[in-house]
Design an enzyme around this catalytic site. Sequence first.
Site, short mmCIF file in Angstrom:
data_model
loop_
_atom_site.label_atom_id
_atom_site.label_comp_id
_atom_site.label_asym_id
_atom_site.label_seq_id
_atom_site.Cartn_x
_atom_site.Cartn_y
_atom_site.Cartn_z
N GLU A 39 -98.96 -24.10 2.09
CA GLU A 39 -99.14 -23.08 3.13
C GLU A 39 -100.09 -23.59 4.22
O GLU A 39 -101.11 -24.21 3.93
CB GLU A 39 -99.73 -21.84 2.45
CG GLU A 39 -100.15 -20.74 3.38
CD GLU A 39 -100.90 -19.63 2.63
OE1 GLU A 39 -101.02 -18.54 3.21
OE2 GLU A 39 -101.36 -19.88 1.50
N HIS A 40 -99.75 -23.32 5.46
CA HIS A 40 -100.63 -23.67 6.58
C HIS A 40 -101.60 -22.53 6.84
O HIS A 40 -101.20 -21.38 7.01
CB HIS A 40 -99.81 -23.94 7.86
CG HIS A 40 -100.69 -24.15 9.06
ND1 HIS A 40 -100.93 -23.17 10.00
CD2 HIS A 40 -101.40 -25.23 9.45
CE1 HIS A 40 -101.74 -23.64 10.92
NE2 HIS A 40 -102.05 -24.89 10.62
N LEU A 41 -102.88 -22.86 6.86
CA LEU A 41 -103.92 -21.89 7.21
C LEU A 41 -104.70 -22.44 8.39
O LEU A 41 -105.08 -23.61 8.40
CB LEU A 41 -104.87 -21.67 6.03
CG LEU A 41 -104.26 -21.07 4.76
CD1 LEU A 41 -105.27 -21.08 3.62
CD2 LEU A 41 -103.76 -19.65 5.01
N ASP A 164 -114.35 -30.30 -7.05
CA ASP A 164 -114.81 -31.21 -5.99
C ASP A 164 -115.26 -30.37 -4.80
O ASP A 164 -114.80 -30.55 -3.68
CB ASP A 164 -113.69 -32.17 -5.60
CG ASP A 164 -114.17 -33.31 -4.70
OD1 ASP A 164 -115.39 -33.54 -4.63
OD2 ASP A 164 -113.32 -33.97 -4.06
#
Length: 256
Positions: A39-41, A164
Amino acid sequence: MFEGEMASLEALRSTGRVRAPRPLKLIDLPGGGAAFVMEHLKMRSLSSQASVLGDQVADLHLYNQRLGEKLKETASAVGQPAEPQHVTKFGFHTGTCCGFIPQVNEWQDDWATFFTRHRLQAQLDLIEKEYGDREARELWAQLQLQVPQLFCGLDIVPALLHGDLWSGNVAEDDVGPVVYDPASFYGHAEFELAIALMFGGFPRPFFTAYHRKIPKAPGFDQRLLLYQLFNYLNHWNHFGPAYRGPSLATMRKLLK
């Protein structure tokens, strides 16, 4: 590498405690290599949402513990709906990578054993292979005998970790904070905070909000050094001898 990242994102998202990009598809590329579609955020650097993220990460770390408590309460009830599975060991169901270094996540009953074997020893084995560093070898021979003492009297419940969580792997958007690029496993919650204090670190409100829900346990500062040692060793293996000094200095501090 991408399979571990996808499994990590799925695990984090399944808790409903933190936001992370939705993983969509892994693709083997015809010419070799792979691609990971998610998904692009539209993200920006974490700033105003630091306190919210601290609150959310604490909830993430408490998620498995609370699941265990809830299961005990409902153990005698009949016909209860299926709950997410409570985890009682340290590790993860698949391997992951921290940077480009593969990590073994085989399940262990004991946290000190898991961390010593699959995190510190694994990194030091790589250093031995690449550099044959005598001082690192000698310091580790002394330090590994003392590691169990740092966990005396602690009841460590496995917590799902991002794995991380440094400042380059968090952000915010118009909805709130976002975490990404995880290397998840079930471990000691304190492990997560070590790198959050390194390499630029998080804004202070993150830690204030976090410790409001999870106060520091006795011996926290010494264990934080131990967890920071892992990150220095990992950087030594990634970026070379510039991180030898901090790695050895941290080992010496722990031996004092």
